[in-house]
Design an enzyme around this catalytic site. Structure first.
Site, PDB file in Angstrom:
ATOM      1  N   LYS A  71       8.885   9.691   3.327  1.00  0.00           N
ATOM      2  CA  LYS A  71       8.380   9.433   1.971  1.00  0.00           C
ATOM      3  C   LYS A  71       7.317  10.436   1.510  1.00  0.00           C
ATOM      4  CE  LYS A  71       9.295   4.491   1.600  1.00  0.00           C
ATOM      5  NZ  LYS A  71       8.760   3.173   1.306  1.00  0.00           N
ATOM      6  N   ASN A  92       9.951   7.405  -3.018  1.00  0.00           N
ATOM      7  CA  ASN A  92      11.007   6.585  -2.412  1.00  0.00           C
ATOM      8  C   ASN A  92      12.331   6.714  -3.165  1.00  0.00           C
ATOM      9  OD1 ASN A  92      10.709   4.925  -4.669  1.00  0.00           O
ATOM     10  ND2 ASN A  92      11.103   3.074  -3.489  1.00  0.00           N
ATOM     11  N   ASP A 107       8.197   1.638  -5.243  1.00  0.00           N
ATOM     12  CA  ASP A 107       7.666   0.599  -4.345  1.00  0.00           C
ATOM     13  C   ASP A 107       6.546  -0.206  -5.011  1.00  0.00           C
ATOM     14  OD1 ASP A 107       9.320   1.065  -2.145  1.00  0.00           O
ATOM     15  OD2 ASP A 107       7.987   2.601  -1.318  1.00  0.00           O
ATOM     16  N   ALA A 132      -3.840   0.064   5.849  1.00  0.00           N
ATOM     17  CA  ALA A 132      -4.228   1.211   5.013  1.00  0.00           C
ATOM     18  C   ALA A 132      -3.244   2.355   5.187  1.00  0.00           C
ATOM     19  CB  ALA A 132      -5.640   1.652   5.376  1.00  0.00           C
ATOM     20  N   GLY A 134       0.967   3.862   4.376  1.00  0.00           N
ATOM     21  CA  GLY A 134       1.708   4.225   3.173  1.00  0.00           C
ATOM     22  C   GLY A 134       2.044   3.028   2.298  1.00  0.00           C
ATOM     23  N   GLY A 243       8.835  -9.973   2.144  1.00  0.00           N
ATOM     24  CA  GLY A 243       8.977  -8.703   1.443  1.00  0.00           C
ATOM     25  C   GLY A 243      10.316  -8.481   0.768  1.00  0.00           C
TER      26      GLY A 243
END
Ligand code: ATR
Length: 281
Positions: A71, A92, A107, A132, A134, A243
């Site tokens: 990415k 992405n 994202d 912390a 990506g 998610g």
């Protein structure tokens, strides 16, 4: 699904890609709208990334999604970046327009789409973000862009969390803490887990989130990871989601960039839930 001489190819660059749910989701959407498109997983090792990006032009591939570990490293090989990619320093989605490759990041917007589906708006929100890396960067930059009032980042390596706040130019609205610190969590409306390790460790839960009880607990992991973060949410009598919503909405936005058509979100959601987007069906 019939491949014709005019079929437009889209897909996914990642390493590995075998586990990905994106082909099922996108192919189901193409089929539902009768679009002559196909979505193929491409396993691209890091040394092959530059030639894979060149192949997008050479093979006139309409666009690809990009996942771990490419990415950030893909950026130098693209022609331009959309604001979304600039904001979080990662891509992405790549769209090939007559040989010009533009990098996007769906994202962050996909995350807040999923948040809205749960009835939560980023505007004025106090949020806690665990991690912390990506994924955290995409989430934090989008929450800030949509007007979050305060974001508390909790990370094992505090320096990385601080570097993220500085990179986003947001030290006024972002505070950082270590895993064992007593962070001011009361009043948070959202807790987001981006950590790549189980939330239950031998000594108990990784972070004491009890002052944030009542917030929406959003676990950005799904699939092989244990649903322990959501178990913790239940223990705190707090609502929780996984998610898949973010995966769905980042995919829907990528679909719209690839095809110019409005994404059939319900079809894509069903494909994620039942994996019914296979080539065979
Ligand atoms: P992603 O791109 O998915 O966000 P990542 O960049 O590898 O993945 O980030 C993983 C996150 O999990 C980081 O916040 C990392 O913390 P550090 O910044 O301290 O490395 C966190 N993480 C990884 N292993 C961990 C562990 N054993 N305990 C606590 N946090 C961990």
């Amino acid at each position: 699904m019939t491949i014709s001489g005019k079929t437009r190819v889209t897909g996914l660059f990642g390493y590995p890609v075998a586990h990905s749910l994106s082909p099922a989701m996108h192919n189901a959407a193409y089929r539902a709208l009768g679009l002559d498109f196909v979505y193929v997983p491409f396993q691209v090792t890091p040394p092959n990334l530059p030639s894979a990006v060149c192949a997008l032009r050479a093979l006139d591939i309409a666009g690809v999604n990009v996942t771990v570990p490419h990415k950030e490293t893909v950026i130098p090989y693209l022609d331009c970046l959309d604001q979304s990619a600039l904001r979080c320093g990662a891509v992405n989605t790549i769209v090939n327009s007559h040989g010009t490759l533009t990098g996007y990041n769906t994202d962050g917007p996909g995350f807040t789409d999923a948040l809205r589906e749960e009835g939560l708006s980023a505007s004025g929100l106090k949020a806690v973000v665990l991690g912390a890396g990506g994924t955290a960067r995409a989430v934090v930059s989008q929450l800030l862009a949509e007007g979050a009032a305060q974001i508390i980042i909790i990370n094992r390596t505090v320096e990385k969390a601080l570097a993220l706040a500085v990179a986003l130019g947001a030290q006024d609205r972002v505070q950082v803490y270590g895993l064992g610190d007593k962070a001011p969590l009361a009043g948070a409306g959202l807790v987001v887990n981006t950590l790549s390790v189980p939330f239950r460790q031998e000594g108990g839960w990784l972070v004491d989130l009890s002052p944030a009880a009542g917030a929406l607990f959003f676990d950005l992991r799904y699939g092989a990871m244990p649903p322990d973060f959501r178990h913790y949410a239940r223990e705190l009598e707090s609502p929780s989601v996984d998610g898949l919503g973010m995966l769905l909405y980042q995919g829907a936005r990528a679909f719209e960039l690839f095809t110019g058509h409005k994404a059939p979100v319900d079809v894509m959601k069903k494909a994620l839930q039942h994996g019914d987007g296979s080539f065979a069906s």
